[in-house]
Design a protein around this motif. Structure first.
Motif, PDB file in Angstrom:
ATOM      1  N   GLU A   1       0.561  -1.167  -0.030  1.00  0.00           N
ATOM      2  CA  GLU A   1       0.093  -0.050   0.075  1.00  0.00           C
ATOM      3  C   GLU A   1       0.841   1.296   0.138  1.00  0.00           C
ATOM      4  N   ALA A   2       2.132   1.156   0.871  1.00  0.00           N
ATOM      5  CA  ALA A   2       3.026   2.290   0.757  1.00  0.00           C
ATOM      6  C   ALA A   2       3.556   2.569  -0.708  1.00  0.00           C
ATOM      7  N   GLY A   3       3.683   1.571  -1.653  1.00  0.00           N
ATOM      8  CA  GLY A   3       4.362   1.711  -3.001  1.00  0.00           C
ATOM      9  C   GLY A   3       5.700   1.018  -3.156  1.00  0.00           C
ATOM     10  N   LEU A   4       6.372   0.441  -1.784  1.00  0.00           N
ATOM     11  CA  LEU A   4       7.430  -0.283  -1.908  1.00  0.00           C
ATOM     12  C   LEU A   4       7.450  -1.587  -2.716  1.00  0.00           C
ATOM     13  N   PHE A   5       6.373  -2.355  -2.175  1.00  0.00           N
ATOM     14  CA  PHE A   5       6.164  -3.817  -2.830  1.00  0.00           C
ATOM     15  C   PHE A   5       5.370  -3.708  -4.146  1.00  0.00           C
ATOM     16  N   VAL A   6       5.393  -4.634  -5.023  1.00  0.00           N
ATOM     17  CA  VAL A   6       4.294  -4.691  -6.143  1.00  0.00           C
ATOM     18  C   VAL A   6       4.091  -6.209  -5.903  1.00  0.00           C
ATOM     19  N   ARG A   7       2.797  -6.583  -6.121  1.00  0.00           N
ATOM     20  CA  ARG A   7       2.382  -7.966  -6.153  1.00  0.00           C
ATOM     21  C   ARG A   7       1.854  -8.553  -7.589  1.00  0.00           C
ATOM     22  N   HIS A   8       2.435  -9.484  -7.930  1.00  0.00           N
ATOM     23  CA  HIS A   8       2.185 -10.110  -9.393  1.00  0.00           C
ATOM     24  C   HIS A   8       1.756 -11.336  -9.368  1.00  0.00           C
TER      25      HIS A   8
ATOM     26  N   ILE B   1       6.243 -11.209  -5.149  1.00  0.00           N
ATOM     27  CA  ILE B   1       6.220  -9.777  -4.716  1.00  0.00           C
ATOM     28  C   ILE B   1       7.620  -9.234  -5.142  1.00  0.00           C
ATOM     29  N   THR B   2       7.696  -7.992  -5.735  1.00  0.00           N
ATOM     30  CA  THR B   2       8.921  -7.416  -6.027  1.00  0.00           C
ATOM     31  C   THR B   2       8.928  -5.964  -5.654  1.00  0.00           C
ATOM     32  N   LEU B   3      10.078  -5.555  -5.517  1.00  0.00           N
ATOM     33  CA  LEU B   3      10.297  -4.220  -5.164  1.00  0.00           C
ATOM     34  C   LEU B   3       9.853  -3.259  -6.235  1.00  0.00           C
TER      35      LEU B   3
END
Length: 158
Positions: free
Chosen positions: A116-123, A134-136
């Motif tokens: 939610e804070a924009g540090l992680f991206v879920r695929h 999960i990626t940065l």
């Protein structure tokens, strides 16, 4: 009464999640500032091996001091995802939870807050919709590289 206890438990959980979200946002803001203030260390090469040495040192710390003194699941996850990105490895959510070295429910709350804070991206895994990676985010990755370059330059043998 039991009903009131249930309400109190939900309130405590909501406060805990709000606290995690605030901490995740603070981390995001700090990493964003770090990414903007790259300095002379900008040309220091960073490898996944260096990051994995840092992770190993963090685990070794638990042999010398009580691990409950330190609560760094977000940092552990950031380090793990940085190493994975440098090695071009996909990290399933389950593996990231193990890297956090905290109970799975706690790790999942951190994953959600840091996403939610924009540090992680879920695929979603294209071969298995039940699994997620999960990626940065690009910004978090650049900020981590900035910190790691600074770290490497400070501790480089002179």
């Amino acid at each position: 009464s039991a009903a009131m206890a249930g309400v109190a438990d939900k309130s405590d959980t909501a406060q805990h999640i709000a606290s995690l979200s605030q901490e995740a946002q603070r981390l995001a803001d700090t990493l964003a500032r770090l990414a903007q203030t790259a300095d002379a260390a900008g040309d220091t090469p960073i490898s996944a091996g260096l990051v994995r040495k840092l992770i190993k040192l963090r685990r070794d710390r638990d042999r010398h001091l009580p691990p409950e003194l330190f609560g760094d699941p977000a940092w552990d996850m950031l380090l793990d995802l940085t190493a994975a990105r440098l090695d071009q490895i996909d990290v399933p959510v389950s593996s990231l939870c193990l890297a956090a070295a905290v109970p799975t429910t706690t790790a999942l709350r951190w994953v959600r807050s840091l996403s939610e804070a924009g540090l992680f991206v879920r695929h979603t895994d294209p071969t298995d919709a039940r699994r997620a990676f999960i990626t940065l985010s690009d910004e978090a990755h650049q900020a981590m590289l900035g910190w790691l370059r600074r770290f490497a330059s400070v501790f480089a043998a002179r």
